[in-house]
Design an enzyme around this catalytic site. Structure first.
Site, PDB file in Angstrom:
ATOM      1  N   TYR A 141     -25.828  51.127   0.778  1.00  0.00           N
ATOM      2  CA  TYR A 141     -24.519  50.735   0.263  1.00  0.00           C
ATOM      3  C   TYR A 141     -23.801  51.890  -0.434  1.00  0.00           C
ATOM      4  O   TYR A 141     -22.582  51.939  -0.470  1.00  0.00           O
ATOM      5  CB  TYR A 141     -24.667  49.588  -0.758  1.00  0.00           C
ATOM      6  N   LYS A 186     -39.221  48.419   5.227  1.00  0.00           N
ATOM      7  CA  LYS A 186     -39.356  48.686   6.665  1.00  0.00           C
ATOM      8  C   LYS A 186     -40.107  50.009   6.781  1.00  0.00           C
ATOM      9  O   LYS A 186     -39.596  51.002   7.336  1.00  0.00           O
ATOM     10  CB  LYS A 186     -37.960  48.720   7.324  1.00  0.00           C
ATOM     11  N   ASP A 219     -38.577  42.425   8.795  1.00  0.00           N
ATOM     12  CA  ASP A 219     -38.445  41.489   9.922  1.00  0.00           C
ATOM     13  C   ASP A 219     -39.438  40.339   9.786  1.00  0.00           C
ATOM     14  O   ASP A 219     -39.097  39.171  10.014  1.00  0.00           O
ATOM     15  CB  ASP A 219     -38.566  42.213  11.280  1.00  0.00           C
ATOM     16  N   ASP A 243     -29.530  41.636   0.454  1.00  0.00           N
ATOM     17  CA  ASP A 243     -28.279  40.968   0.819  1.00  0.00           C
ATOM     18  C   ASP A 243     -28.524  40.010   1.981  1.00  0.00           C
ATOM     19  O   ASP A 243     -28.147  38.836   1.948  1.00  0.00           O
ATOM     20  CB  ASP A 243     -27.236  42.022   1.214  1.00  0.00           C
ATOM     21  N   ASP A 247     -28.853  35.511   1.995  1.00  0.00           N
ATOM     22  CA  ASP A 247     -28.019  34.591   2.787  1.00  0.00           C
ATOM     23  C   ASP A 247     -28.936  33.666   3.599  1.00  0.00           C
ATOM     24  O   ASP A 247     -28.698  32.463   3.715  1.00  0.00           O
ATOM     25  CB  ASP A 247     -27.092  35.349   3.747  1.00  0.00           C
TER      26      ASP A 247
HETATM   27  C1  IPM Z   1     -23.136  39.811  -1.848  1.00  0.00           C
HETATM   28  C2  IPM Z   1     -21.978  40.160  -0.941  1.00  0.00           C
HETATM   29  C3  IPM Z   1     -21.559  41.594  -1.204  1.00  0.00           C
HETATM   30  C4  IPM Z   1     -22.731  42.495  -0.884  1.00  0.00           C
HETATM   31  C5  IPM Z   1     -20.296  42.058  -0.449  1.00  0.00           C
HETATM   32  C6  IPM Z   1     -19.114  41.170  -0.738  1.00  0.00           C
HETATM   33  C7  IPM Z   1     -19.973  43.502  -0.753  1.00  0.00           C
HETATM   34  O1  IPM Z   1     -22.323  39.965   0.382  1.00  0.00           O
HETATM   35  O2  IPM Z   1     -22.963  39.902  -3.071  1.00  0.00           O
HETATM   36  O3  IPM Z   1     -24.184  39.420  -1.349  1.00  0.00           O
HETATM   37  O4  IPM Z   1     -22.960  42.836   0.268  1.00  0.00           O
HETATM   38  O5  IPM Z   1     -23.446  42.853  -1.833  1.00  0.00           O
HETATM   39 MG    MG Z   2     -24.180  38.997   0.635  1.00  0.00          MG
END
Ligand code: IPM
Ligand code: MG
Length: 351
Positions: A141, A186, A219, A243, A247
């Protein structure tokens, strides 16, 4: 004790969900004698539209003065042209970096009343209680980027100290939990992961000998999160893997609208935000799920204001409202749903 809270609603559903969280903080703060004051500022697309950079200097200055920052979400299709000079997300990344909040805590604990909301079978979810500790201010990042007509690069970089401090944070958390730490990397491909694995092994052996440490390739971790989610306790991982995996983990809880996060640095200051995005498809309709932001407000009470009772009250109130059957549209599965404000009202009524 008086404390200043910076509120950065941001884009999309951000303003709708932070509004509810602020109301809850006001009520609970008053009850615990915290004398909270709130100051709002621009970030992300909202800042760009007002003619500022995505993290205006004024916003950065407010956040630096504040005891804690409550943030909604940034981004949206309006600003996502690949050729755009400024991106809303950069505002959030700059904020994380300037605040030095390198440790992003993302707890995943499916609510018993919502097991059916997950695409996974309920029996896989019953005992799930995971704390993902995501490194937040390093890795790909924040590495150097290059771009020519035909080639683009993103550098992934980690220094020993960056790995040490995040592993220590995860280790301290694991000590208060099941004492099982899974480090996700990884290492079969990436040099940064090989360093990550080496440093993690050393820090845990020297400073947290009572923990069981397992190294897992990312993975495989993505698969095990679905096949045996209840086997995880604390997961520590680099920025991008964290990240992606969180999700995925939000689907254990049943909705992106449920997972809170706390981003912490060396001092008590923190940045609190839902893990979800700005959800432009439902923005402005008053139907967003405020749970993730309400639970982020609970984390704010816990980690930045050192008020554990207030954190528990918020968590218990959100839980009770879900127990009572109230559902925002994301969780209603075609049944009856309530809006963001009504859900917030119900939480306040519990409080
Ligand atoms: C998160 C989001 C952010 C990230 C984006 C909006 C930059 O996806 O906080 O998980 O990737 O960190
Ligand atoms: Mg995110």
């Amino acid at each position: 004790m008086a404390a200043l809270i910076a509120v950065l609603p941001g884009d999309g559903i951000g303003p709708e969900v932070t509004r509810e969280a602020q109301r809850v903080l006001e009520v609970v703060g008053e009850r615990h004698g915290l004398e909270l004051t709130f100051e709002e500022a621009l970030i992300g697309g909202a800042a760009i539209d007002a003619g500022h950079p995505p993290l205006p200097a004024e916003t950065a200055e407010l956040c630096a003065r504040a005891a804690a920052v409550l943030l909604g979400a940034v981004g949206g299709p309006k600003w996502s042209d690949p050729g755009a000079a400024q991106r809303p997300e950069q505002g959030l990344l700059d904020l994380r970096a300037t605040l030095g909040v390198y440790a992003n805590l993302r707890p995943v604990r499916p609510h018993p009343a919502l097991l059916a909301a997950s695409p996974l079978r309920p029996e896989l979810l019953a005992d799930v209680d995971i704390m993902v500790v995501r490194e937040l201010t390093g890795g790909i990042y924040f590495g150097r980027k290059t771009r020519s007509e035909s080639v683009a690069t993103d550098e992934c970089r980690y220094a020993v100290e960056e790995i040490e401090r995040i592993v220590r944070m995860a280790g301290r958390l694991a000590q208060t939990r099941q004492r099982r730490l899974v480090s996700v990397d990884k290492a079969n491909v990436l040099e940064t992961s090989r360093l990550w694995r080496e440093v993690t092994t050393r820090v845990v052996a020297e400073e947290f000998p009572e923990l069981t440490l397992e190294h897992m390739l990312v993975d495989a971790a993505a698969m095990h999160l679905l096949s045996r989610p209840a086997s995880f306790d604390v997961i520590v991982t680099e920025n991008m893997f964290g990240d992606i995996l969180t999700d995925e983990a939000s689907m254990l809880a049943g909705s992106m609208g449920l997972l809170p996060s706390a981003s912490l640095g060396e001092d008590g200051r923190g940045l609190y935000e839902p893990i979800h995005g700005s959800a432009p498809d439902i923005a402005g309709q008053g139907i967003a799920n405020p749970c993730a932001t309400l639970l982020s407000a609970a984390l704010l009470m816990r980690h930045s204001l050192d008020c554990e009772p207030a954190a528990r009250e918020i968590e218990a109130a959100v839980s009770a409202v879900l127990d009572a059957g109230l559902r925002t549209a994301d969780l209603a599965r075609g049944g009856e749903s309530v809006g963001t404000r009504a859900f917030g009202d119900a939480v306040l009524a519990r409080l």
